[in-house]
Scaffold this active site. Structure first.
Site, PDB file in Angstrom:
ATOM      1  N   ARG A 275       0.871  -1.174   0.000  1.00  0.00           N
ATOM      2  CA  ARG A 275       0.000   0.000   0.000  1.00  0.00           C
ATOM      3  C   ARG A 275       0.908   1.223   0.000  1.00  0.00           C
ATOM      4  O   ARG A 275       1.726   1.406   0.900  1.00  0.00           O
ATOM      5  CB  ARG A 275      -0.911   0.008   1.229  1.00  0.00           C
TER       6      ARG A 275
ATOM      7  N   HIS B 255      -7.587   0.732  -6.194  1.00  0.00           N
ATOM      8  CA  HIS B 255      -7.765  -0.090  -4.991  1.00  0.00           C
ATOM      9  C   HIS B 255      -8.495  -1.378  -5.395  1.00  0.00           C
ATOM     10  O   HIS B 255      -9.655  -1.602  -5.035  1.00  0.00           O
ATOM     11  CB  HIS B 255      -8.574   0.694  -3.956  1.00  0.00           C
TER      12      HIS B 255
ATOM     13  N   GLN C 283     -10.429  -3.977  -2.899  1.00  0.00           N
ATOM     14  CA  GLN C 283     -11.731  -3.556  -2.389  1.00  0.00           C
ATOM     15  C   GLN C 283     -12.853  -3.979  -3.349  1.00  0.00           C
ATOM     16  O   GLN C 283     -13.956  -4.340  -2.920  1.00  0.00           O
ATOM     17  CB  GLN C 283     -11.754  -2.035  -2.205  1.00  0.00           C
TER      18      GLN C 283
ATOM     19  N   ASP D 129     -17.220   7.418  -1.323  1.00  0.00           N
ATOM     20  CA  ASP D 129     -15.949   7.304  -0.599  1.00  0.00           C
ATOM     21  C   ASP D 129     -15.662   8.694  -0.024  1.00  0.00           C
ATOM     22  O   ASP D 129     -16.344   9.675  -0.364  1.00  0.00           O
ATOM     23  CB  ASP D 129     -14.855   6.869  -1.599  1.00  0.00           C
TER      24      ASP D 129
ATOM     25  N   CYS E 277     -16.256   1.901   0.991  1.00  0.00           N
ATOM     26  CA  CYS E 277     -15.112   1.036   1.338  1.00  0.00           C
ATOM     27  C   CYS E 277     -14.686   1.206   2.796  1.00  0.00           C
ATOM     28  O   CYS E 277     -14.022   0.331   3.344  1.00  0.00           O
ATOM     29  CB  CYS E 277     -13.950   1.296   0.394  1.00  0.00           C
TER      30      CYS E 277
ATOM     31  N   ARG F  69     -13.724  -8.406   2.598  1.00  0.00           N
ATOM     32  CA  ARG F  69     -12.298  -8.203   2.277  1.00  0.00           C
ATOM     33  C   ARG F  69     -11.526  -9.468   2.648  1.00  0.00           C
ATOM     34  O   ARG F  69     -10.618  -9.887   1.934  1.00  0.00           O
ATOM     35  CB  ARG F  69     -11.733  -7.002   3.064  1.00  0.00           C
TER      36      ARG F  69
HETATM   37  N1  NVA Z   1      -9.926   6.766  -1.378  1.00  0.00           N
HETATM   38  C1  NVA Z   1      -9.536   6.364  -0.043  1.00  0.00           C
HETATM   39  C2  NVA Z   1      -9.766   4.908   0.168  1.00  0.00           C
HETATM   40  C3  NVA Z   1      -9.417   4.393   1.537  1.00  0.00           C
HETATM   41  C4  NVA Z   1      -9.592   2.919   1.695  1.00  0.00           C
HETATM   42  C5  NVA Z   1      -8.067   6.704   0.174  1.00  0.00           C
HETATM   43  O1  NVA Z   1      -7.260   6.475  -0.740  1.00  0.00           O
HETATM   44  O2  NVA Z   1      -7.735   7.232   1.232  1.00  0.00           O
HETATM   45  N1   CP Z   2     -11.251   0.028   2.768  1.00  0.00           N
HETATM   46  C1   CP Z   2      -9.968  -0.064   3.178  1.00  0.00           C
HETATM   47  O1   CP Z   2      -9.054  -0.333   2.388  1.00  0.00           O
HETATM   48  O2   CP Z   2      -9.775   0.160   4.514  1.00  0.00           O
HETATM   49  P1   CP Z   2      -8.394   0.345   5.276  1.00  0.00           P
HETATM   50  O3   CP Z   2      -7.812   1.668   4.829  1.00  0.00           O
HETATM   51  O4   CP Z   2      -8.746   0.324   6.722  1.00  0.00           O
HETATM   52  O5   CP Z   2      -7.463  -0.778   4.887  1.00  0.00           O
END
Ligand code: NVA
Ligand code: CP
Length: 302
Positions: free
Chosen positions: A104, A131, A134, A219, A259, A287
């Site tokens: 990540r 992502h 997800q 989101d 998500c 997940r």
């Molecule tokens: N769009 C959000 C998703 C978090 C799971 C981010 O990138 O922070």
């Molecule tokens: N939805 C998701 O990826 O959550 P986290 O940021 O908690 O991993």
């Protein structure tokens, strides 16, 4: 050696993705019955995190353990990555010791570099651009509640961000219609949209996008790394909240997904996310099951 990676949904064929969703549902049933299913005995997953996570970290870590393997949590703060060791060098070394790597991070190119130099499968656990993990959980959740998502209408409300981009790829792979409503200036990436042809329609009117839709998804307005834009975005996204009014123009059996983490009464009203049409807790739980199917697929491939 033909290593398979999962950097975006497009790395897998339509049939492979359908197979994953089916397997995820099967693995979930076994898990609920308390039956052991351990095709990954002795396998080790290295998990690099350069951004925060609750769901992704826990689902991968618990998932590989349930499959008989184990995981290493590698925060960039505590590894040499955080001190500037090149990602290519990190990739060569890590992949000589573990059986799979999740990452990540910020730039999507970093994940591509990691995959290029890795001798084991690499999984994108979220970048600024995509992502995909997800989406496996989201499609599994829709399938469990409403059956096949093929030919259904899905509506994305809000930022043209990493989640939105993965929804566009999902529309291509699972063959559904995707309406996207975003404020001017927050549209998804043009090339990603182009690739989906007429499966995707973009508007700046949430009500137009949500009409007769079978699934509404949103989101946060400011993603990780955009925290300093929060105030500006709150103004720009003012008309893009998913609330009862917006849900009322969708299909009467429409589902709501997010998500998570969510900001109640910002991008979604509390009554919608905590209401009857919301399936966010199943979505979060899935997940675990969907990524177990993904790990099994990638780590047992010859
Ligand atoms: N769009 C959000 C998703 C978090 C799971 C981010 O990138 O922070
Ligand atoms: N939805 C998701 O990826 O959550 P986290 O940021 O908690 O991993």
């Amino acid at each position: 050696m033909n290593i398979r990676h999962f950097l975006t949904l497009l790395d897998l064929s339509n049939e492979e993705l359908q197979g994953l969703i089916k397997q995820a549902i099967k693995i979930k049933t076994l898990h609920k019955k308390g039956e052991l299913y351990q095709p990954l005995k002795g396998k080790v997953l290295g998990m690099i995190f350069e951004k925060s996570s609750t769901r992704t970290r826990v689902s991968f870590e618990a998932g590989i353990a349930q499959l008989g393997g184990s995981a290493l949590f590698l925060s960039s703060r505590d590894t040499q990555l955080g001190r500037g060791e090149p990602i290519a060098d990190t990739s060569r070394v890590l992949s000589s010791m573990v059986d799979g790597i999740t990452i990540r991070t910020f730039e999507h190119s970093k994940v591509e570099t990691l995959a290029r130099y890795s001798s084991v499968p690499v999984i994108n656990a979220l970048t600024d651009l995509y992502h995909p993990c997800q989406l496996l959980a989201d499609i599994q959740t829709f399938t469990e509640h409403r059956g096949n998502i093929k030919d259904k209408t899905v509506t994305w409300i809000g930022d043209g961000n990493n989640m939105c981009h993965s929804y566009i790829n999902a529309a291509i792979r699972f063959n559904f219609k995707l309406n996207i409503a975003c404020p001017k200036g927050y549209e998804p990436d043009t090339n990603i949209v182009k690739n989906a042809g007429n499966l995707v329609a973009i508007t700046h009117d949430p009500f137009e996008a949500a009409e007769k839709s079978h699934l509404l998804v949103t989101d946060v307005w400011a993603s990780m790394g955009q925290e300093e834009e929060q105030n500006k975005r709150e103004k720009d996204f003012n008309n893009f909240q998913v609330n009862k009014n917006l849900m009322s123009v969708a299909d009467k059996d429409a589902l709501f997904m997010h998500c998570l983490p969510a900001h109640r009464d910002e991008e979604v009203s509390a009554e919608v996310i905590d209401g009857e049409q919301s399936v966010v807790w199943d979505e979060a739980e899935n997940r675990l099951h969907a990524q177990k199917a993904l790990l099994e697929f990638l780590l047992t491939k010859k």
